[in-house]
Design a protein around this motif. Structure first.
Motif, short mmCIF file in Angstrom:
data_model
loop_
_atom_site.label_atom_id
_atom_site.label_comp_id
_atom_site.label_asym_id
_atom_site.label_seq_id
_atom_site.Cartn_x
_atom_site.Cartn_y
_atom_site.Cartn_z
N UNK A 139 0.72 -1.26 -0.05
CA UNK A 139 -0.09 0.03 0.07
C UNK A 139 0.95 1.20 -0.05
N UNK A 140 0.22 2.20 -0.50
CA UNK A 140 0.81 3.70 -0.30
C UNK A 140 -0.05 4.36 0.13
N UNK A 141 0.15 5.80 0.34
CA UNK A 141 -0.51 6.81 0.95
C UNK A 141 -2.12 6.76 0.47
N UNK A 146 -3.24 -5.82 -4.13
CA UNK A 146 -3.17 -7.19 -3.84
C UNK A 146 -2.70 -8.06 -4.84
N UNK A 147 -1.59 -8.97 -4.84
CA UNK A 147 -1.22 -9.81 -5.77
C UNK A 147 -1.50 -11.31 -5.26
N UNK A 148 -1.99 -11.92 -6.10
CA UNK A 148 -2.35 -13.32 -5.85
C UNK A 148 -1.72 -14.45 -6.92
N UNK A 168 -2.69 -12.68 -10.16
CA UNK A 168 -3.94 -12.06 -10.22
C UNK A 168 -3.57 -10.72 -9.20
N UNK A 169 -4.21 -9.78 -9.73
CA UNK A 169 -4.15 -8.70 -8.82
C UNK A 169 -5.06 -7.65 -8.68
N UNK A 170 -5.28 -6.99 -7.85
CA UNK A 170 -6.33 -5.98 -7.82
C UNK A 170 -5.45 -4.72 -7.14
N UNK A 171 -5.80 -3.28 -7.62
CA UNK A 171 -5.42 -2.02 -7.03
C UNK A 171 -6.61 -1.25 -6.89
N UNK A 172 -6.59 -0.69 -5.69
CA UNK A 172 -7.76 0.15 -5.15
C UNK A 172 -7.16 1.56 -5.06
N UNK A 173 -7.33 2.46 -5.65
CA UNK A 173 -6.96 3.64 -5.37
C UNK A 173 -8.24 5.07 -5.23
N UNK A 174 -7.64 5.76 -4.29
CA UNK A 174 -8.53 7.04 -4.30
C UNK A 174 -7.96 8.11 -5.08
N UNK A 180 -13.49 6.66 -6.07
CA UNK A 180 -12.50 5.57 -5.83
C UNK A 180 -12.63 4.56 -7.18
N UNK A 181 -11.12 4.10 -7.38
CA UNK A 181 -11.22 3.26 -8.58
C UNK A 181 -10.57 1.80 -8.14
N UNK A 182 -11.09 0.86 -8.77
CA UNK A 182 -10.60 -0.49 -8.77
C UNK A 182 -10.04 -0.74 -10.17
N UNK A 183 -8.77 -1.30 -10.21
CA UNK A 183 -8.16 -1.81 -11.27
C UNK A 183 -7.92 -3.18 -11.14
N UNK A 184 -8.51 -3.85 -12.01
CA UNK A 184 -8.19 -5.42 -12.05
C UNK A 184 -7.41 -5.55 -13.23
N UNK A 185 -6.33 -6.61 -13.42
CA UNK A 185 -5.40 -6.84 -14.52
C UNK A 185 -5.35 -8.52 -14.67
N UNK A 186 -4.93 -9.01 -15.62
CA UNK A 186 -4.91 -10.61 -15.85
C UNK A 186 -4.11 -10.80 -17.36
N UNK A 187 -3.04 -11.70 -17.08
CA UNK A 187 -2.25 -12.25 -18.27
C UNK A 187 -2.35 -13.56 -18.04
N UNK A 188 -2.55 -14.41 -19.15
CA UNK A 188 -2.43 -15.81 -19.12
C UNK A 188 -2.86 -16.34 -17.84
#
Length: 312
Positions: A139-141, A146-148, A168-174, A180-188
């Motif tokens: 986390x940052x300020x 979260x990486x899985x 897997x990962x999810x990044x939540x940012x103010x 409020x943003x949720x960023x989901x990303x995936x590859x293979x």
């Protein structure tokens, strides 16, 4: 495409989560499968249903399986006899030295505390979980990440089996005081679902270069989502590979849950033949307008108008 992996099956709270990063080395082969024919209406429905399911957060199988894995990892890695412990009716759930969690045929994973005991999946039926879950939190300020990594992670119900391999990962940012943003990303990222009662309902897919950005307005409750990526699927013994790009907007979470967008545009393109494509938009009366093309010609039965909820 339906399954029982719903967020509501988790008894305790968990953050939504989805995929990013690399993958496993045992990707399924589609070489021996029948290539899906874009000129048939029933095949267009298969593609639409699959792509729509991963274009938003609600009832998204990628997010759901990630949420379950993250919750299991949290519960097992944070066990404390004064707070809670986790047990299996049979099999095992082990916290490894590298902080990963390994499940070995863990039957009816249960949380035990001073307030009583409850099964994690909240079901009367037998549920068996196996595989390894690695998790990393940072986390940052103004953000949390979260990486899985899921290795042969599977959940076995009485009539369904779900198996996942990938990172897997999810990044939540103010983004501001309001957004409020949720960023989901995936590859293979590989996902398989086996229907034990109806083999025609089996499917698997591989996600590549996948991103889902969802912005939530605190003041209005509005949700704005954009998703894109590549999907290779094997559904009903047919395979397809498409690029997709979507934009959905919802007035609030209730509209998202009943699949009633205020704005919608979804473009799908056959990777093997760019003259095969599907365009889904929202009509003025709120329905989904579907245009489908095979070799740049409109597919018989299209344009078609349906209710959005039919995609679920």
């Amino acid at each position: 495409m339906t399954n029982k992996l719903l967020i509501s099956t988790i008894c305790s709270g968990a953050l939504l989560l989805t995929a990013c990063g690399g993958g496993d080395n045992n990707q399924p082969s589609f070489n021996s499968k029948e290539k899906l024919d874009f000129s048939k209406k029933e095949n267009i429905e298969i593609i639409n249903e699959t792509v729509v399911s991963i274009s938003n957060e609600y009832e998204n199988p990628i997010i759901e399986i990630g949420t379950i894995a993250q919750e299991i990892h949290n519960l097992i890695s944070n066990q404390n006899p004064d707070h809670h412990t986790v047990s299996c009716q049979s099999g095992s759930a082990i916290l490894n030295n590298d902080s990963s969690v390994t499940l070995n045929n863990c039957k009816n994973l249960t949380v035990n505390s001073n307030n009583g005991s409850y099964p994690i999946f909240g079901r009367d039926e037998v549920v068996i979980a196996s595989g390894t879950i690695q998790a990393k939190f940072s986390q940052s300020s103004n953000s949390e990440k979260i990486d899985l990594t899921l290795i042969n992670f599977n959940i076995d119900f009485a009539d369904e089996l779900h198996t996942v391999n990938g990172k897997l990962t999810k990044t939540s940012t103010s983004m501001s005081n309001d957004i409020y943003r949720d960023l989901f990303e995936a590859n293979q990222f590989t996902y398989k679902s086996l229907d034990k009662l109806d083999k025609t309902n089996n499917y698997q897919f591989i996600i590549n270069n996948y991103t889902l950005t969802s912005d939530y307005s605190i003041s209005t409750g509005e949700i704005d989502s954009n998703a894109k990526g590549q999907l290779t699927g094997d559904v009903k013994a047919k395979f397809f590979s498409v690029n997709f790009n979507s934009h959905f907007a919802f007035n609030n979470i209730q509209y998202l849950e009943k699949m009633d967008p205020s704005q919608a545009k979804l473009d799908i393109e056959d990777i093997n033949n760019k003259q095969n494509s599907i365009v889904i938009t929202r009509t003025t009366n709120g329905q989904a307008l579907i245009n489908a093309y095979a070799n740049n010609r409109s597919v018989m039965g299209f344009p078609q108008t349906i209710d959005w909820i039919e995609f679920y």
